[in-house]
Enzyme design. Sequence first.
Site, PDB file in Angstrom:
ATOM      1  CE  LYS A 109      -3.386   5.170  -1.755  1.00 14.43           C
ATOM      2  NZ  LYS A 109      -4.421   5.631  -2.711  1.00 14.43           N
TER       3      LYS A 109
ATOM      4  CE1 TYR B 119      -3.706   2.512   0.611  1.00 15.86           C
ATOM      5  CE2 TYR B 119      -2.319   3.339   2.397  1.00 15.86           C
ATOM      6  CZ  TYR B 119      -3.414   3.481   1.555  1.00 15.86           C
ATOM      7  OH  TYR B 119      -4.210   4.601   1.659  1.00 15.86           O
TER       8      TYR B 119
END
Length: 230
Positions: free
Chosen positions: A159, A155
């Site tokens: 990002k 994750y």
Amino acid sequence: MTTTLITGANRGLGYETARQLIAAGHTVYLGARDPERGKQAAADLGAQYVQLDVTSDESVDAAAQQLDSLDVLINNAGIPGPRKEIRELTADVFREVFELNVYGPVRMIHRFLPLLERSDNPVIVNVSSGLGSIATAVDPDVASNVPVWVPAPAYGSSKAALNMLTVQYARQLPNLRINTVDPGYTATDFNGHSGYQTVEEGAEIIVRLAQIDQTGPTAEYLSLHGTVPW
């Protein structure tokens, strides 16, 4: 009237962003993969529903054909990926997360750019996270409003990639305002409602950046507290 499309908007930050922008006078297209949930959310808010799976070229193409104009694109859809010990993470895990969190926004920008470039005030908001900040990850003393050492390698990496994409697009498309935002650690289904911010607080920076004009910032990484370190 400003026309805005929000991906992943049938719940959480996307839903609240839609609610606040409708209140501000935007015509909002609420993008969601699940037709039943998406239609219900749109009906509750007074938005227009558009079936949208950002991992599918066909779905994105079909969604684009439903809009005649677009001023604001909010790339909100994302997944956290599995909570696994790092030795258990495979390339397939990263691929699944990147497919939605990185390639999804790329699909959306590529397909909707012709509509945005016809707008007098084109804006893109990419919803990132404090976990995408490399500076914060390597320096735990850097002020941040999200936990630093959350075990989410896929994750956080996705990002960080989204942040770089934001800068690349912004530099090459100077007539658009393109920014990435950290909503903060917000209590939503995304994190099992463990966040310490309300969804109203989390959506505020997204809503703020969705309403800028051509004098506003571009190629920036922002939160309610100001500039986030890259």
